[in-house]
Design a protein around this motif. Structure first.
Motif, PDB file in Angstrom:
ATOM      1  N   TYR A 351       0.967  -1.269  -0.138  1.00  0.00           N
ATOM      2  CA  TYR A 351       0.131   0.054   0.112  1.00  0.00           C
ATOM      3  C   TYR A 351       0.904   1.466   0.107  1.00  0.00           C
ATOM      4  CZ  TYR A 351      -4.072   2.856   0.791  1.00  0.00           C
ATOM      5  OH  TYR A 351      -5.165   3.582   0.524  1.00  0.00           O
ATOM      6  N   SER A 352       2.081   1.152   0.524  1.00  0.00           N
ATOM      7  CA  SER A 352       2.771   2.475   0.680  1.00  0.00           C
ATOM      8  C   SER A 352       3.737   2.562  -0.775  1.00  0.00           C
ATOM      9  CB  SER A 352       3.731   2.277   1.646  1.00  0.00           C
ATOM     10  OG  SER A 352       4.633   1.144   1.774  1.00  0.00           O
ATOM     11  N   GLN A 353       3.548   1.475  -1.612  1.00  0.00           N
ATOM     12  CA  GLN A 353       4.144   1.727  -2.789  1.00  0.00           C
ATOM     13  C   GLN A 353       3.737   2.848  -3.742  1.00  0.00           C
ATOM     14  OE1 GLN A 353       6.759   0.355  -4.201  1.00  0.00           O
ATOM     15  NE2 GLN A 353       6.899  -0.384  -2.119  1.00  0.00           N
ATOM     16  N   PRO A 354       4.121   3.477  -4.606  1.00  0.00           N
ATOM     17  CA  PRO A 354       3.524   4.509  -5.506  1.00  0.00           C
ATOM     18  C   PRO A 354       2.395   3.767  -6.097  1.00  0.00           C
ATOM     19  CG  PRO A 354       5.692   3.924  -6.429  1.00  0.00           C
ATOM     20  CD  PRO A 354       5.454   3.616  -4.853  1.00  0.00           C
ATOM     21  N   GLU A 355       1.127   4.533  -6.147  1.00  0.00           N
ATOM     22  CA  GLU A 355      -0.073   3.999  -6.805  1.00  0.00           C
ATOM     23  C   GLU A 355      -0.425   2.624  -5.849  1.00  0.00           C
ATOM     24  OE1 GLU A 355       0.882   4.179 -10.660  1.00  0.00           O
ATOM     25  OE2 GLU A 355       1.041   6.274 -10.557  1.00  0.00           O
ATOM     26  N   HIS A 356      -0.005   2.288  -4.879  1.00  0.00           N
ATOM     27  CA  HIS A 356      -0.368   1.125  -4.120  1.00  0.00           C
ATOM     28  C   HIS A 356      -0.311  -0.108  -4.999  1.00  0.00           C
ATOM     29  CE1 HIS A 356      -1.910   4.250  -1.674  1.00  0.00           C
ATOM     30  NE2 HIS A 356      -2.937   4.672  -2.399  1.00  0.00           N
ATOM     31  N   GLN A 357       0.811  -0.493  -5.728  1.00  0.00           N
ATOM     32  CA  GLN A 357       0.907  -1.366  -6.386  1.00  0.00           C
ATOM     33  C   GLN A 357       2.147  -1.576  -6.736  1.00  0.00           C
ATOM     34  OE1 GLN A 357      -0.870  -1.559 -10.112  1.00  0.00           O
ATOM     35  NE2 GLN A 357      -0.398   0.420 -10.883  1.00  0.00           N
ATOM     36  N   PHE A 358       2.726  -3.133  -6.906  1.00  0.00           N
ATOM     37  CA  PHE A 358       3.932  -3.537  -7.714  1.00  0.00           C
ATOM     38  C   PHE A 358       3.368  -3.878  -9.124  1.00  0.00           C
ATOM     39  CE2 PHE A 358       5.307  -4.174  -3.124  1.00  0.00           C
ATOM     40  CZ  PHE A 358       6.565  -3.643  -3.360  1.00  0.00           C
ATOM     41  N   TYR A 359       3.991  -3.616 -10.218  1.00  0.00           N
ATOM     42  CA  TYR A 359       3.603  -4.068 -11.530  1.00  0.00           C
ATOM     43  C   TYR A 359       4.470  -4.766 -12.088  1.00  0.00           C
ATOM     44  CZ  TYR A 359       1.582  -3.936 -16.021  1.00  0.00           C
ATOM     45  OH  TYR A 359       1.335  -4.166 -17.407  1.00  0.00           O
ATOM     46  N   ARG A 360       4.262  -6.152 -12.423  1.00  0.00           N
ATOM     47  CA  ARG A 360       5.214  -6.861 -13.300  1.00  0.00           C
ATOM     48  C   ARG A 360       6.504  -6.952 -12.506  1.00  0.00           C
ATOM     49  NH1 ARG A 360       2.161  -8.380 -18.063  1.00  0.00           N
ATOM     50  NH2 ARG A 360       0.402  -8.759 -16.735  1.00  0.00           N
ATOM     51  N   LYS A 361       6.666  -7.372 -11.184  1.00  0.00           N
ATOM     52  CA  LYS A 361       7.661  -7.602 -10.549  1.00  0.00           C
ATOM     53  C   LYS A 361       8.086  -9.059 -10.321  1.00  0.00           C
ATOM     54  CE  LYS A 361       8.882  -3.009  -9.983  1.00  0.00           C
ATOM     55  NZ  LYS A 361       9.388  -2.490 -11.212  1.00  0.00           N
ATOM     56  N   TRP A 362       9.375  -9.329 -10.103  1.00  0.00           N
ATOM     57  CA  TRP A 362       9.649 -10.715  -9.856  1.00  0.00           C
ATOM     58  C   TRP A 362       9.905 -10.940  -8.030  1.00  0.00           C
ATOM     59  CZ3 TRP A 362       9.728 -14.420 -13.550  1.00  0.00           C
ATOM     60  CH2 TRP A 362       9.676 -13.694 -14.726  1.00  0.00           C
ATOM     61  N   ALA A 363       9.292 -11.818  -7.801  1.00  0.00           N
ATOM     62  CA  ALA A 363       9.426 -12.008  -6.229  1.00  0.00           C
ATOM     63  C   ALA A 363      10.495 -13.099  -6.305  1.00  0.00           C
ATOM     64  CB  ALA A 363       8.186 -12.312  -5.796  1.00  0.00           C
ATOM     65  N   THR A 364      11.247 -12.957  -5.280  1.00  0.00           N
ATOM     66  CA  THR A 364      12.397 -13.992  -5.048  1.00  0.00           C
ATOM     67  C   THR A 364      12.007 -14.990  -4.124  1.00  0.00           C
ATOM     68  OG1 THR A 364      13.895 -12.303  -5.086  1.00  0.00           O
ATOM     69  CG2 THR A 364      14.830 -14.027  -4.400  1.00  0.00           C
ATOM     70  N   LEU A 365      12.132 -16.399  -4.447  1.00  0.00           N
ATOM     71  CA  LEU A 365      11.480 -17.353  -3.702  1.00  0.00           C
ATOM     72  C   LEU A 365      12.744 -17.993  -2.550  1.00  0.00           C
ATOM     73  CD1 LEU A 365       9.431 -19.515  -6.106  1.00  0.00           C
ATOM     74  CD2 LEU A 365       8.745 -17.792  -4.252  1.00  0.00           C
ATOM     75  N   SER A 366      12.409 -18.126  -1.444  1.00  0.00           N
ATOM     76  CA  SER A 366      13.536 -18.722  -0.495  1.00  0.00           C
ATOM     77  C   SER A 366      12.754 -19.992   0.217  1.00  0.00           C
ATOM     78  CB  SER A 366      13.952 -17.655   0.407  1.00  0.00           C
ATOM     79  OG  SER A 366      12.818 -17.095   1.106  1.00  0.00           O
ATOM     80  N   ASP A 367      13.584 -20.662   0.607  1.00  0.00           N
ATOM     81  CA  ASP A 367      13.283 -21.888   1.280  1.00  0.00           C
ATOM     82  C   ASP A 367      13.262 -21.731   2.837  1.00  0.00           C
ATOM     83  OD1 ASP A 367      12.480 -24.198   2.219  1.00  0.00           O
ATOM     84  OD2 ASP A 367      13.856 -25.590   1.376  1.00  0.00           O
ATOM     85  N   PRO A 368      11.852 -21.661   3.641  1.00  0.00           N
ATOM     86  CA  PRO A 368      11.884 -21.346   4.937  1.00  0.00           C
ATOM     87  C   PRO A 368      12.602 -22.492   5.961  1.00  0.00           C
ATOM     88  CG  PRO A 368       9.764 -21.967   4.112  1.00  0.00           C
ATOM     89  CD  PRO A 368      10.559 -21.944   2.999  1.00  0.00           C
ATOM     90  N   ASP A 369      12.781 -23.718   5.189  1.00  0.00           N
ATOM     91  CA  ASP A 369      13.219 -24.753   6.086  1.00  0.00           C
ATOM     92  C   ASP A 369      14.779 -24.997   5.741  1.00  0.00           C
ATOM     93  OD1 ASP A 369      10.883 -25.516   6.977  1.00  0.00           O
ATOM     94  OD2 ASP A 369      10.395 -26.784   5.135  1.00  0.00           O
ATOM     95  N   ASP A 370      15.347 -24.181   5.039  1.00  0.00           N
ATOM     96  CA  ASP A 370      16.620 -24.410   4.695  1.00  0.00           C
ATOM     97  C   ASP A 370      17.338 -22.880   4.262  1.00  0.00           C
ATOM     98  OD1 ASP A 370      19.080 -25.136   4.016  1.00  0.00           O
ATOM     99  OD2 ASP A 370      19.021 -26.029   2.283  1.00  0.00           O
ATOM    100  N   ILE A 371      17.715 -21.915   5.077  1.00  0.00           N
ATOM    101  CA  ILE A 371      18.179 -20.879   4.929  1.00  0.00           C
ATOM    102  C   ILE A 371      19.423 -20.615   4.258  1.00  0.00           C
ATOM    103  CG2 ILE A 371      16.652 -19.928   6.802  1.00  0.00           C
ATOM    104  CD1 ILE A 371      18.959 -19.289   8.441  1.00  0.00           C
ATOM    105  N   THR A 372      19.991 -21.718   4.047  1.00  0.00           N
ATOM    106  CA  THR A 372      21.793 -21.601   3.428  1.00  0.00           C
ATOM    107  C   THR A 372      21.290 -21.922   2.151  1.00  0.00           C
ATOM    108  OG1 THR A 372      21.566 -24.072   3.932  1.00  0.00           O
ATOM    109  CG2 THR A 372      22.583 -22.596   5.588  1.00  0.00           C
ATOM    110  N   ALA A 373      20.225 -22.127   1.499  1.00  0.00           N
ATOM    111  CA  ALA A 373      20.117 -22.683   0.263  1.00  0.00           C
ATOM    112  C   ALA A 373      20.092 -21.699  -1.069  1.00  0.00           C
ATOM    113  CB  ALA A 373      18.659 -23.349   0.001  1.00  0.00           C
ATOM    114  N   GLY A 374      19.819 -20.385  -0.581  1.00  0.00           N
ATOM    115  CA  GLY A 374      19.942 -19.405  -1.631  1.00  0.00           C
ATOM    116  C   GLY A 374      18.488 -19.240  -2.356  1.00  0.00           C
ATOM    117  N   CYS A 375      18.481 -18.673  -3.515  1.00  0.00           N
ATOM    118  CA  CYS A 375      17.376 -18.330  -4.354  1.00  0.00           C
ATOM    119  C   CYS A 375      16.828 -19.764  -4.838  1.00  0.00           C
ATOM    120  CB  CYS A 375      17.773 -17.315  -5.447  1.00  0.00           C
ATOM    121  SG  CYS A 375      16.215 -17.316  -6.431  1.00  0.00           S
TER     122      CYS A 375
END
Length: 2035
Positions: A351-375
């Protein structure tokens, strides 16, 4: 200002011993150090310093006392020296040697030498007018000393004589705080350099200022910097220091549920880790989950699925919800699948982004059970959060080429680093105090009776919630003082995308746990991400928790408050916590890799960490209690004040009787019990204390209220004012509050200044820029002052890391803010005021953010009104607001001041109408400070009282606080309230009007105006006189600072009690009896006061108030009230002459056009409506509409009336429009009404003959020309409106406009300001661009790309080509604007930096040219696209074929052209009660119709010239040349292009949309052409309808969702008023195309040719022309335009024509003098779709346009065809020839060799079910495979969108096929075939058929780099190169997630259109027709058990060939040797014997 005392020596002392001295000034004693063993002389040589906030008065005293110091006994006084500081005050310095006097007042021999210096305040620095900020310029280093505690450990203040009592008849010190104002009254000694520039803030006498500011008339005299507009500051400016401002807004802002809609589009995922997976994306918000469909065997699935979540919750709850995206692998009905990775953020971040939105952006996934693993991969998505009334800009979804750059488009807020690391968040929970009981006492008493144990009734534990995870501490059974000492550890990415951490104390219960209190930790406030920033840290610090009242009830109605929703109404507990963050090094081995929450024990911390415990003293006095709600008026009422649990008599926790400790100042660390004892209330028992026995008195005595009027009561306090006082003990963390107070005051000051500036701009008073400069000057002074004050922050006990870091960062921020303020001040010019104002508002936000202290110290103070021992209403007063400090700026804003406090109902009861009625209005005085500073606690009270102490037993040294004050000074006044009028009131009745009256409260009196019925703009014109008002206190103080007046406006109802409309506050102007009644202060001027209803405004009140003292002579001496008492109004007095406004005569002309869409009234239809216009008691009625159904327009168009209106435009009354329906028998019913609040836009100003005709252009450019130097344009009327071209003067007196035939996008040209007299030429430079184009072409060829075919075949183009080209232009323009904005910002930054280097911004080195390069760079960085996408918009253009474009507006046309109200205005008619939403803007359901018309008002008499003009029709007045309003038939043609982002209507998250068009009675449904399962449908339809204006003028375009069963649901609709468009001067009937052509896709659509349109416009505008001249010129008025004159027809013949010339003029019509305005171009508009049930929230958008053609003109041609392009059928043939270097998977059982059984699988993305496999190449031992196998993929392809179109049924239950559009990507995979187990996946490659790397010529040259460095290598498109052959690499991820080469494939791709494919068919695999030859494979590939001989032969021949040869040779040799040995003897014998 400061007083310095240098204590040199003390001589002639007797005896030998340790000496110490004490110096006292203004009650503050400072000690020297101890001199040990001194004989007769003690050389102290110490300097003491007292910062003085007020001038040192000449009768103030300085006292020096000398003691013999003793460690054991009390110190013995040797002698005292006192001096009056008269001489010091006069001369500034003094050296004195004098003898001391002893206790008996006799002189002794001992003498003292001191040197005193007093630095005064000089007036060089602008002074803060409220007297709150006084500067200490004499103190550059800020070396203040704070009050130091006594250095003597065992002792309280030295001698037994308290400094507060007068000794030996020497008067006590004057009250501090008076001195400040004595300085202010002296008129602020002006600075020595009086020649300072006009804009310096002048230093004025405050009262004088107030006098003048109250009358706006005085503006000219003063320096406007200092004038604050009365209307804003009527209440807020304080002259004297005794009263603080009241808060007008009555309702806590958060807590009320609001509608939110969160829309998420999951586009695709890439680089998912794992082999050949079937991924699903799960979207989770809070507890709602939604899943995408599953995609098979791919790690880059393409979904493009849209999800919508709807919520109805309070904002705080919404923004704390966690939004979680996770990818799950192989999920099905039976198994939940395995988690690949997740991404979390909170909704607030979006909501605090300009225009309250992220448009066509890439979300990075990480593994909550293995924090050493990287992206673990990336998901590309759009996320938007829409609240009510937000509008989301949807970017155009035309091309997706630029988003493939993952790194550059990560889904992260600005400023967060791309690589986020894992971190541990440690929340340590130590202990809590003061918990309330959470259980009934009945059970406890039973237990006590049986077991005899007495237990605490609460079992607390702490729960911490962060980023969607929660951790709990252990439960501490039965403890009000639980000690946990545990820490909760979260593991989360840092910086986290979740802003708040929730810490909650809960009570463990068998049934359900309930919250006791909640605290939110905002991570942004406890960290700083700057270069010198710090990680989140906090504490150890106590946090205070507030919530519902403390008494335990089973069903707590305010339980929400304990959960942290809404404002807490009572102290609940305090909790000691700390927060720390540690960034993890994920490479280290011993790290725990899971993110589970852990709870671990921690060690205890010592008491002293949180600060030294001090005794605080809270004093309060109730001066007045009025406006008590009548419901509670019958029982006695008392008030209780609490701070923490101190003072709480009903429900504070009663402590088991522990012995009370005696507290000593500074008595070392207290024991644990004692600490816990501190927080509990001690009101009932006596405490032994240094002050003698002091009992806290926390509540006022009960008293029965007296009636004020029929709604309110008051308490009869009169001269006796009850007081309360409470002693409490807290850790001394005042410094935090002090810093926060300083910043708050700066911010208040700034806010007030900004309101002034806005008001000045709004009222168009002179010189807003001067006031803004003054504001900035004050701001920079304030910031510097903060740095000085905060700098002396000593290392006191209990400073945490956060305190230190925050101080540093606040000081940095404030310093930079001060510098920026200075810099901006120098840049404030007349024309930049608005921009700079925005920047300064950012400062305000920053200040407020900094001032909010995250670590609490002293809890807030609550004032409760008690009746019958029940709590009724409360007020919460932040403790920092009433905290005392000896430094003025640090004192709280209400400390020691009288504040008007309004009591509210607690919790939910306080919302809505019930909560707006005041429960009670208190005039309260509060003071909170250290007990040892308490001598000044009464100093701020109004003077003239005597203290009344409680009767005491026993001797007591110190003065006790009074339990009541008795005022013996009383003044009598008469208050005159001149109630003139109110405007824009809230509609409280069902008629849409109100029957308002106002009630005025002053002290204990109230009076009421008369009720005016049925109006929202009542003019009461009434004087209310309050006689004999008694006020207590000194006359002078009352004059400067009278109490406030409360005005409440009500709506009178015939039955029931009057309904509250709103309230406002005012301050009267006071005249004492010895003053003259006359200018400048009297008579007072009318002012506007804003009326508030809750938090929203509910109108304005125009009134004036004067308070006149009645002297000895009684009322006879008062100025006479000389008003005529209206005979018809009875005893009502009108507002007298000097106060009511001066009137002049105006004529108001009204254009009556028609009424539209009138709804029924009381179920009857409106048939014969009439409009009544009323203004200031005069009015006019329209003609009657005889039959509303047949013709809703008026027969008489223009009528006028004359009226007397005030000269001052601001005081003009509103104009009321009311529509009534005339029924039979002379009855009238009100249909609806509208109040035009401001007539300013309708005031006619005659055209100025002298001014040049360029005025219209200048007006277009927003009031002033702007030099657009590559910078941003001054809001052009559309994103395209080209900046005015270069203009040059031209001698001929004409203006030439030269147009090229094919205008390309222009560079931003500099606009040259034209002087008034010159004519101008408009010329557009084209050749530059052509040069650029050539350059570009050369460049392109170098890149090794295929040259595109530039000349596109005309026949190939269609309307869609035009549309897509236009969208691309729109994107480019938006990009260029972004770049320009970025550049402008950068320039600001550079200027600020330059300021540091003393470069003036004017001679700034960066000139325009550089700026341009910069912006180009910037846009390049911004885009960071594929190589040929870099560069700026203008450079990219020439590379694409010239396609004629249209305009795509990304909003509705109305927004662009001011609602087409250029001469015909639409007024909404309202009826019914207004809604009480926070957003009163959404009154749509109250609209009952619309009135179309206009007004024009002008002063009489009018000049002659106008009426003498040719063709002036006197009947039409000012409305000349408007069309007639007879019914007219029109052909309406609606083109619907497409809809985007529709709200899903079906369960599956999709919709089946179709279009419905309604106009009047006719409706077109396009139901059979619904589009299955699509949220972004392309309709491409044209609809023709015939309509008759005015009956059918509202066009509704709706999108419905088709359902197989049940009715179809509405998705959303948009309404267009066609009539305003039709009649608009902008000519919105048919957009004007960019070019004129007679055939092809760009054919002219209007039945009128450009030349006809131009001729018509010239005739209507009475212009001379058009004259077509030779050489392609045309002259209109005095402008000459140039253009092409030839046109090609279908056959290619050229003809002469004037159409191009005429079109050129039309495109530049806005430049024509007098009548010019922008004509609407050919366009597509984007309109939001709304749903009536979800007002204000977009349900999608629709792109469309409307053409209208009058039926009496020639008919237009057929509608252009915009039907969606049909995808073209293609066939892709892929021949897999060979593979090489494929990794070998299998081991041979017998021989152990590695081999693979290779086959290749391929499919076109999205069609996995059509996958094709080659045959298997068995037993490849080298990774080589030969196939000669052909795949054939037929597909449908949309060239324009670069997408493949597939239609398939979603599931077996689907009714019809769904169309999907997916990118064209070919996937090839290599596998190892296994007979018995599953095949093994070896590697894959995915080729985007539009952009893929060229294959390598040989297998050797083929490498993994070909795919990884795709961006650098040239790419090809199969659609351009129809045939490609080469080698490509196969890739897969290895164990370390690295990409590795797993093989190479030689393939040939051949693309054919379906027709070509039919002509030359081929077979699949190696089949006929056109078979491929069989591959030449080695035979060994067959398995050995199928043909053992072959296998043996292979073994012999291939593997062991050399070995066998070697063995054979060796055997031969052996045989030879053996034979040799065998035959040797015989041979030898033979030889020897010679046989």
């Amino acid at each position: 200002m400061a007083l310095l005392v240098h204590l040199k020596t003390i001589r002639d002392l007797r005896g030998k011993g340790d000496r110490i001295a004490k110096v006292t000034f203004r009650g503050l004693s400072l000690y020297t150090h101890v001199l040990e063993n001194c004989e007769d002389e003690a050389r102290f040589d110490e300097t003491f310093r007292w910062p003085t906030a007020s001038r040192v008065d000449e009768n103030e005293m300085l006292e020096v006392q000398v003691f013999n110091y003793s460690k054991v006994f009390t110190n013995r006084v040797i002698g005292t020296f006192k001096m009056v500081l008269q001489k010091v005050a006069e001369e500034g310095q003094l050296e004195v040697t004098d003898t001391l006097i002893d206790d008996n007042n006799t002189a002794i021999r001992t003498s003292v030498t001191i040197y005193i210096k007093y630095t005064t305040m000089d007036g060089t620095v602008g002074v803060w007018s409220d007297g709150e900020f006084l500067d200490i310029p004499g103190d550059p280093e800020g070396t203040f000393q704070f009050e130091t505690d006594s250095l003597l450990s065992g002792h309280s203040q030295g001698s037994g004589v308290s400094p507060g009592r007068s000794i030996h008849g020497i008067p006590t010190f004057r009250k501090a705080g008076k001195g400040v104002f004595s300085a202010m009254k002296l008129g602020k000694t002006k600075s020595s350099k009086d020649d300072h520039k006009k804009d310096e803030p002048a230093i004025l006498d405050m009262e004088d200022l107030n006098r003048k500011a109250m009358r706006l008339g005085g503006v000219g005299v003063l320096d406007p910097d200092c004038i604050s507009l009365a209307s804003v500051t009527a209440v807020t400016t304080n002259v004297s220091n005794k009263r603080s401002k009241p808060e007008i807004k009555m309702e806590p802002s958060s807590g009320r549920p609001v509608d939110y809609q969160i829309s998420i589009t999951v586009v695709e995922a890439r680089q998912l880790v794992g082999l050949n997976m079937d991924p699903v994306v799960c979207v989770e918000i809070g507890d709602d989950k939604k899943y995408t469909s599953m995609k098979e065997s791919t790690n880059c699935p393409y979904y493009n699925e849209y999800f919508v979540f709807d919520f109805h919750v309070p904002p705080d709850v919404m923004f704390d919800k966690i939004l979680k995206l996770s990818v799950i692998h192989s999920k099905n009905l039976l198994r939940s699948g395995t988690l690949v990775g997740t991404f979390k953020l909170d909704v607030g971040t979006v909501y605090s982004q300009p225009e309250h939105q992220f448009y066509r952006k890439w979300a990075t996934l990480s593994d909550p059970d293995d924090i050493t693993a990287g992206c673990k991969g990336y998901i590309k998505c759009d996320i938007a959060v829409v609240g009510k009334g937000d509008n989301i800009k949807s970017s155009h979804k035309a091309n997706e080429t630029d988003e493939d750059d993952i790194e550059g488009n990560l889904l992260l807020p600005e400023g967060v680093p791309l690589e986020r690391q894992w971190a541990r968040f440690y929340v340590k929970i130590y202990r809590a105090e003061g918990l309330p009981k959470m259980n009934t006492s009945i059970m406890a008493n039973v237990k006590k009776a049986f077991i005899g144990e007495n237990r605490d009734l609460v079992d607390p534990y702490v729960q911490v919630v962060f980023a969607g995870q929660r951790g709990k501490t252990s439960v501490q059974k039965s403890s009000y003082e639980p000690i946990w000492n545990e820490q909760v550890v979260f593991t989360e990415m840092f910086p986290p995308l979740c802003k708040r951490m929730k810490v909650q104390i809960r009570d463990s219960d068998k049934v359900n746990d309930v919250a006791i209190g909640t605290h939110f930790i905002d991570l942004r406030k406890i960290a700083n991400d700057g270069d010198k920033g710090f990680l989140p840290t906090m504490g150890p610090a106590w946090v205070n928790m507030y919530g519902s009242t403390r008494q335990y009830t089973l069903m707590d109605e305010h339980q929400d408050l304990n959960e942290g929703l809404g404002e807490g109404v009572s102290f609940r507990a305090r909790l000691l916590i700390s927060v720390a963050v540690e960034i993890l090094d994920t490479t280290s081995t011993e790290i725990v890799s899971s993110t589970e929450v852990q709870v671990e024990p921690v060690s205890n911390i010592s008491e002293s960490v949180t600060g030294k415990i001090e005794e605080f003293f809270l004093f309060g006095s109730f001066l007045e209690a009025t406006m008590i709600d009548r419901k509670i008026g019958d029982k006695p009422i008392s008030f209780e004040v609490t701070i923490g649990n101190y003072g709480n008599q009903i429900d504070g926790v009663s402590k088991p009787s522990a012995a009370k400790k005696k507290k000593k100042e500074g008595g070392g660390g207290e024991s644990d019990e004692e600490e816990s004892e501190l927080i509990h209330q001690n009101s009932s028992e006596d405490e032994a204390d240094d002050d003698g026995d002091l009992v806290s008195v926390s509540s006022s005595p009960p008293m029965k209220p007296v009636i004020t009027d029929r709604n309110y009561f008051h308490l009869p306090y009169f001269e006796k004012k009850p007081c309360i006082y409470i002693k409490s003990w807290w850790q001394d963390q005042r410094r935090r509050l002090y810093n926060s107070n300083i910043m708050d005051k700066i911010a208040d000051k700034l806010e007030e200044g900004l309101n002034d500036v806005q008001e000045i701009i709004k009222t168009e008073t002179a010189y807003p820029e001067r006031r803004l400069r003054g504001v900035l000057e004050e701001l920079s002074t304030g910031c510097n002052r903060f740095v000085t004050l905060a700098n002396k922050d000593q290392n006191q006990a209990g400073r945490t890391k956060l305190d230190k870091e925050r101080l540093k960062s606040c000081m940095r921020e404030m310093e930079s803010m001060g510098q920026q303020a200075k810099l901006i001040r120098s840049q404030v010019k007349r024309n930049t005021v608005r921009d700079k104002l925005k920047m300064v508002q950012n400062f305000l936000h920053r200040l407020r953010f900094l001032a909010d202290e995250p670590q609490h110290s002293i809890p807030d103070v609550f004032v409760w009104m008690m009746s019958n021992n029940k709590r009724i209403a409360y007020a919460r007063i932040p403790s920092k607001d009433i905290l005392y400090s000896i430094v003025d700026e640090e004192t709280g804003k209400d400390c020691g001041k009288v504040k008007a406090v309004f009591l509210r109902l607690p919790g939910k009861k306080g919302f809505g109408p019930a909560g707006w009625t005041v429960q009670a209005k208190m005039e309260m005085y509060l003071w909170l400070g250290l007990n040892k500073q308490r001598k000044d606690f009464l100093s701020g009270l109004p003077n003239g009282f005597e203290e009344n102490k409680a009767p005491r037993t026993g001797s007591c040294l110190q003065s006790l606080p009074p339990i009541s004050l008795v005022y013996n000074m009383k003044q009598v006044f008469q208050l005159r309230a001149h109630m003139y009028q109110a405007r824009s009131l809230f509609a409280a009745d069902s008629s849409g009007l109100s029957d308002p009256f106002a009630r005025v409260f002053f002290s204990t009196h109230s009076q009421v105006t008369e009720v005016l019925s049925e109006t929202l703009c009542p003019t009461w014109d009434q004087l209310l006189v309050f006689d004999d008002v008694e006020l207590f206190g000194e006359a002078g103080e009352l004059r400067d600072d009278p109490p406030i007046i409360v005005v409440e406006v009500y709506d009178q109802d015939t039955v029931g009690k009057a309904e509250f409309i709103g309230r406002t506050f005012a301050k009267p102007i006071t005249k004492m009896c010895d003053e003259h009644y006359g200018p400048p202060r009297f008579p007072p001027q009318l002012e506007y006061y804003q009326i508030y209803r809750g938090n929203s405004t509910a109108g304005d009140l125009l009134a004036a108030f004067e308070l006149l003292q009645i002297g000895q002579g009684g009322r006879a001496e008062l100025p006479a009230i000389n008003g005529p008492t209206d005979s018809d109004r009875g005893p009502i007095l009108p507002v007298p002459m000097g106060i009511r406004p001066v009137l002049s005569r105006y004529r108001i002309e009204v254009l009556f056009w028609g009424l539209r869409d009138l709804k029924r009234v009381n179920l009857a239809q409106v048939d014969r409506p009439r409009v009544d216009i009323e203004c200031a008691g005069r009015g006019v009625q329209s003609a009657l509409i005889v039959n509303f159904k047949k013709n809703p327009n008026f027969s008489t168009l223009v009528k006028w009336f004359e009226v007397d209106l005030p000269e001052n435009e601001l005081l003009h009354p509103p104009l009321n429009i009311r529509v009534v329906d005339c029924r039979a028998f002379g009855r009238y019913t009100l249909v609806g009404s509208h109040a035009v609040t401001s007539l300013r836009r309708f005031i006619y100003s005659p055209p100025d003959k002298t001014q040049n005709n360029w005025a219209s252009t200048a007006r277009l450019m927003n009031g002033y020309m702007v030099l657009t130097n590559g910078g941003s344009q001054s809001r052009p009327s559309s994103p395209y409106s080209r900046t005015l071209p270069r203009t040059l003067s031209h001698p001929t007196g004409d203006v030439i406009v030269n147009m090229d035939a094919n205008p390309s996008v222009r560079k931003m040209d500099t606009v040259v300001k034209l002087d008034a007299s010159s004519d101008a030429v408009i010329k557009v430079d084209v050749n530059e661009e052509e040069k650029e184009e050539k350059k570009k072409k050369k460049k392109k060829k170098k890149k090794g790309e295929v040259e595109e075919d530039d000349e596109t075949d005309e026949r190939m183009l269609d309307w869609w080509s035009k549309y897509f080209a236009s969208i691309e232009t729109l994107m480019e323009i938006l990009r260029a604007q972004e770049a320009a904005l970025a550049e402008a910002e950068e320039r600001e930054e550079q200027e600020i930096a330059a300021e540091g280097a003393d470069i003036k911004p004017d001679d700034h080195p960066v000139k325009g040219s550089k700026g341009k390069e910069k912006s180009r760079d910037k846009s390049r960085n911004k885009d960071k696209k594929k190589s040929h996408h870099a560069g700026e918009g203008t450079e990219k253009r020439p590379s694409k074929p010239k396609v004629n474009e249209l305009l795509v507006y990304n909003k509705e046309l109305e927004a662009e052209y001011d609602n087409f109200e250029d001469w015909l205005h639409t007024f909404n008619l309202y009826r019914g009660k207004a809604g009480d939403d926070d957003e009163a803007a959404l009154d749509d359901d109250r609209i009952v119709g619309r009135f179309k018309g206009s007004m024009c008002m002008y002063k009489l008499p009018l000049s002659e010239e106008i009426t003498r003009e040719v063709g002036f029709d006197p009947n039409m007045g000012m409305f000349q040349s408007i069309p007639h309003n007879d019914p007219i038939n029109v052909l309406v043609r609606v083109f619907v292009v497409r809809a985007t982002d529709l709200h899903p209507a079906d369960v599956n998250g999709k919709a089946d949309p179709y279009v419905v068009i309604k106009l009047g009675k006719s409706e077109l449904k396009d139901k059979e052409n619904y589009i299955s399962k699509q949220l972004n449908p392309v309709f491409g339809k044209a609809f023709d309808m015939e309509a008759t204006f005015p009956m059918e003028s509202m066009l509704t375009v709706s999108v419905y969702d088709w359902d197989l069963v049940g009715t179809d649901d509405l998705i959303g609709e948009t309404k267009i008023d066609l009539e305003n468009r039709y009649y608009s001067k902008h000519r919105a009937t048919c957009g004007i195309a960019n070019n004129y052509s007679v055939h092809g896709y760009n054919m002219w659509r209007d039945p009128m040719k450009p030349s006809q349109i131009l001729a018509k416009l010239c005739k209507e505008g009475k212009l001379d022309g058009p004259h077509y001249g030779p050489g392609g010129r045309v002259k209109v008025a005095n402008r000459i335009f140039m253009g092409a004159t030839e046109i090609e027809d279908e056959t290619g013949l050229k003809k002469q024509t004037d159409e191009h010339l005429a079109l050129t003029v039309l495109k530049h019509w806005e430049e024509i003098p007098r009548v010019g305005c922008k004509l609407i171009p050919e366009h597509v508009e984007t309109r939001p779709l709304l749903h009536p049930e979800k007002p204000g929230i977009e349900q999608g958008r629709i792109e469309m346009w409307v053409d209208m053609f009058p039926m009496d003109m020639p008919a237009p041609g057929p509608a252009i065809d915009i039907s969606p392009r049909k995808p073209k059928k293609y066939e892709l043939r892929v021949v897999i020839w060979n593979t090489d270097e494929v990794i070998l998977e299998d081991d041979d059982y017998f021989t152990g060799e590695k081999s693979s059984d290779i086959f290749v699988r391929g499919w076109l993305k999205g069609q996995q079910e059509d996958k094709q496999d080659t045959d298997v190449h068995y037993h490849s031992l080298t990774g080589e495979g030969n196939f000669n196998w052909r795949f054939v993929f037929p597909f449908d392809y949309l060239m324009a969108e670069e997408k493949i179109v597939i239609s398939k049924k979603e599931s077996m239950f689907s009714w019809d096929e769904t169309e999907y559009k997916i990118p064209a990507r070919l996937t090839l995979q290599v596998w190892d075939a296994d007979h018995f187990s599953a095949d093994d996946f070896l590697g894959a490659i995915e080729l985007d058929l539009n952009r893929f790397p060229r294959g390598a010529k040989t297998a050797k040259q083929c490498s993994i780099g070909m795919v990884q460095n795709e961006a650098e290598l040239p790419c090809i498109s199969i659609f351009k190169q129809k045939r490609v052959k080469g080698w490509w690499p196969f890739m897969a991820r290895d164990e370390n997630d690295e990409m590795e080469l797993t093989g190479k494939v030689e393939a040939e791709l051949h693309l054919m259109s379906a027709e070509e494919a039919e002509k030359s068919p081929v077979g699949l695999g190696r089949n006929e027709p056109d078979p491929l030859e069989k591959p030449n494979r080695p035979d060994t590939t067959f398995l050995w058990f199928l043909s053992p001989l072959k296998a043996i032969r292979y073994l012999v021949c291939n593997r062991y060939k050399w070995l066998i040869i070697k063995i054979v040779v060796a055997l031969l040799l052996l045989m030879m040797l053996g034979l040799f040995l065998y035959s040797m003897p015989g041979y030898l014998v033979k030889k020897l014997l010679g046989a």
